[in-house]
Motif scaffolding. Structure first.
Motif, mmCIF file in Angstrom:
data_model
loop_
_atom_site.group_PDB
_atom_site.id
_atom_site.type_symbol
_atom_site.label_atom_id
_atom_site.label_comp_id
_atom_site.label_asym_id
_atom_site.label_seq_id
_atom_site.Cartn_x
_atom_site.Cartn_y
_atom_site.Cartn_z
ATOM 1 N N ALA A 256 -12.793 -35.125 25.215
ATOM 2 C CA ALA A 256 -11.737 -34.105 25.246
ATOM 3 C C ALA A 256 -10.617 -34.436 24.262
ATOM 4 O O ALA A 256 -10.109 -33.548 23.565
ATOM 5 C CB ALA A 256 -11.173 -33.977 26.661
ATOM 6 N N ALA B 39 -9.224 -32.647 20.759
ATOM 7 C CA ALA B 39 -7.806 -32.298 20.603
ATOM 8 C C ALA B 39 -7.169 -32.992 19.398
ATOM 9 O O ALA B 39 -5.975 -32.804 19.138
ATOM 10 C CB ALA B 39 -7.043 -32.651 21.886
ATOM 11 N N ASP C 114 -11.196 -32.523 34.704
ATOM 12 C CA ASP C 114 -11.268 -31.396 33.772
ATOM 13 C C ASP C 114 -9.955 -30.624 33.718
ATOM 14 O O ASP C 114 -9.467 -30.263 32.648
ATOM 15 C CB ASP C 114 -12.411 -30.453 34.172
ATOM 16 C CG ASP C 114 -13.787 -31.079 33.970
ATOM 17 O OD1 ASP C 114 -13.875 -32.042 33.180
ATOM 18 O OD2 ASP C 114 -14.748 -30.621 34.610
ATOM 19 N N GLY C 115 -9.379 -30.375 34.905
ATOM 20 C CA GLY C 115 -8.126 -29.626 34.965
ATOM 21 C C GLY C 115 -6.975 -30.381 34.333
ATOM 22 O O GLY C 115 -6.145 -29.801 33.619
ATOM 23 N N LEU D 217 -7.199 -32.696 31.990
ATOM 24 C CA LEU D 217 -7.412 -32.743 30.542
ATOM 25 C C LEU D 217 -7.074 -31.404 29.888
ATOM 26 O O LEU D 217 -6.609 -31.357 28.755
ATOM 27 C CB LEU D 217 -8.860 -33.128 30.242
ATOM 28 C CG LEU D 217 -9.207 -34.600 30.500
ATOM 29 C CD1 LEU D 217 -10.693 -34.834 30.354
ATOM 30 C CD2 LEU D 217 -8.423 -35.509 29.562
ATOM 31 N N GLU D 218 -7.296 -30.317 30.619
ATOM 32 C CA GLU D 218 -6.920 -29.002 30.101
ATOM 33 C C GLU D 218 -5.404 -28.918 29.906
ATOM 34 O O GLU D 218 -4.920 -28.337 28.927
ATOM 35 C CB GLU D 218 -7.397 -27.913 31.063
ATOM 36 C CG GLU D 218 -7.185 -26.505 30.539
ATOM 37 C CD GLU D 218 -7.707 -25.454 31.500
ATOM 38 O OE1 GLU D 218 -7.056 -24.397 31.612
ATOM 39 O OE2 GLU D 218 -8.745 -25.700 32.142
ATOM 40 N N VAL D 219 -4.651 -29.519 30.859
ATOM 41 C CA VAL D 219 -3.194 -29.542 30.737
ATOM 42 C C VAL D 219 -2.781 -30.294 29.474
ATOM 43 O O VAL D 219 -1.933 -29.837 28.703
ATOM 44 C CB VAL D 219 -2.546 -30.180 31.984
ATOM 45 C CG1 VAL D 219 -1.059 -30.451 31.756
ATOM 46 C CG2 VAL D 219 -2.734 -29.276 33.194
ATOM 47 N N GLY E 226 -4.595 -30.767 26.844
ATOM 48 C CA GLY E 226 -5.063 -30.002 25.695
ATOM 49 C C GLY E 226 -4.144 -28.856 25.302
ATOM 50 O O GLY E 226 -4.073 -28.488 24.119
ATOM 51 N N ARG E 227 -3.422 -28.298 26.275
ATOM 52 C CA ARG E 227 -2.490 -27.204 25.963
ATOM 53 C C ARG E 227 -1.313 -27.695 25.116
ATOM 54 O O ARG E 227 -0.702 -26.921 24.378
ATOM 55 C CB ARG E 227 -1.945 -26.589 27.254
ATOM 56 C CG ARG E 227 -2.953 -25.793 28.043
ATOM 57 C CD ARG E 227 -2.303 -25.247 29.308
ATOM 58 N NE ARG E 227 -3.296 -24.834 30.286
ATOM 59 C CZ ARG E 227 -3.016 -24.452 31.534
ATOM 60 N NH1 ARG E 227 -1.755 -24.436 31.945
ATOM 61 N NH2 ARG E 227 -3.970 -24.101 32.351
ATOM 62 N N PRO F 283 1.568 -28.065 32.872
ATOM 63 C CA PRO F 283 0.713 -26.876 32.726
ATOM 64 C C PRO F 283 1.413 -25.723 32.021
ATOM 65 O O PRO F 283 0.787 -24.962 31.278
ATOM 66 C CB PRO F 283 0.373 -26.497 34.168
ATOM 67 C CG PRO F 283 0.622 -27.725 34.964
ATOM 68 C CD PRO F 283 1.730 -28.449 34.276
#
Length: 314
Positions: free
Chosen positions: A27, A31, A106-107, A109-111, A113-114, A290
């Motif tokens: 991830a 990025a 996953d959640g 890492l999404e934060v 990534g934003r 987030p």
């Protein structure tokens, strides 16, 4: 590509961490980061490793662990330009839950990534940093008991709380804040940067980590039924309206007690002096957030958080 460090506490919480490093590495590479993966082996390792990342000019440091690991890592990142990402992997995950970071790899890492970063506050008590809560009284006694248990998690914590409650005797505290002095015989005195202890137990539902203030919550001794209601209100978000609760907000405070004794910092037990000097340090830590967190609503916010934890844990 920029450099990032992932600090993993392999024994935090109740979940396995096999494959976590490769998932995060993939991830972060997507990025635009080269990832340096490190593991902690004893207390203090996360602080040492994070300080090394700062010294080497890393742009991001990620911590995979519980509130203890988050605390140790963040200590070295305060008042630096480094961006801090949390991958909640502990038993309580209080700071992550307050921020709204999903309790899943996953959640989380999404934060990251934003790429949305907030300048957040942190507190200190006698120069020891805390990011969620610092407390004396019953919650400190529970933390000391909980630390001795071989198993982690909410049920072990509740068992520790019940064991301590049976014989617990409240102390008298003098609190100096906002130019006023208050002397109280209290069950708990909690100084909160964030809203909860962890496990969705909201000790200060309206607390903010960006307002430059600490929420100081005083819980008075009550009957067993009254105290049980406080326990329920912790998990519903209605503790503000409980008659045993006295709360105030301040950028700094001093707490006095008759002797040194138990305390906890972000759930980690320790012994502190009879005089405790507390300060809020405004906007001193850069944390990935987030960016879409909803305002706190009693019942609704705790229920949503529990639901997400149960059914979106990957």
């Amino acid at each position: 590509m920029a450099d990032a460090m992932l600090i993993i506490n392999p024994i935090s919480g109740t979940s396995k961490k096999k494959g976590l490093d490769s998932k995060v590495e993939k991830a972060m590479r997507n990025a635009g980061y080269n990832l340096d993966v490190r593991y902690t082996g004893c207390r203090g390792d996360a602080t040492r490793l994070a300080a090394e990342a700062v010294e080497k000019g890393y742009e991001v440091v990620l911590a995979a662990g519980g509130d203890g690991t988050v605390n140790e890592t963040a200590q070295a990142l305060c008042e630096t330009p480094v961006k801090f990402g949390i991958i909640p992997s502990g038993s309580g995950n209080g700071l992550a839950r307050h921020i709204g970071i999903p309790i899943s790899v996953d959640g989380a890492l999404e934060v990251v990534g934003r790429g949305i970063v907030a300048q957040c506050d942190y507190g200190t008590v006698n120069r020891h940093p805390f990011f969620c809560t610092f407390g004396v009284g019953f919650d400190a006694a529970v933390s000391h008991n909980f630390a001795k248990q071989s198993k982690r998690g909410l049920f072990t914590y509740l068992k520790s709380a019940l064991t301590q409650y049976i014989n617990y005797k409240p102390d008298t505290y003098t609190i100096s804040a906002n130019g006023k002095i208050l002397t109280e015989r209290a069950f708990v005195v909690a100084c909160c940067n964030a809203s909860q202890y962890g496990n969705n137990a909201y000790i200060a539902p309206k607390a903010s980590i960006t307002d430059g203030l600490l929420d100081i919550i005083i819980i008075h001794q009550g009957s067993p039924i009254d105290t049980a209601m406080v326990g329920m209100d912790l998990f519903t978000g209605y503790i503000d309206s409980n008659t045993l609760i006295h709360s105030l907000r301040a950028p700094a405070a001093v707490i006095y007690r008759t002797n040194e004794g138990p305390a906890h910092i972000d759930g980690e037990p320790m012994i502190l002096d009879d005089i405790m000097d507390i300060k809020c340090h405004h906007a001193g830590l850069n944390i990935f957030i987030p960016g879409d967190k909803q305002p706190f609503r009693p019942l609704i916010t705790p229920f949503r958080s529990i639901w997400n934890s149960l059914f979106h844990h990957k």
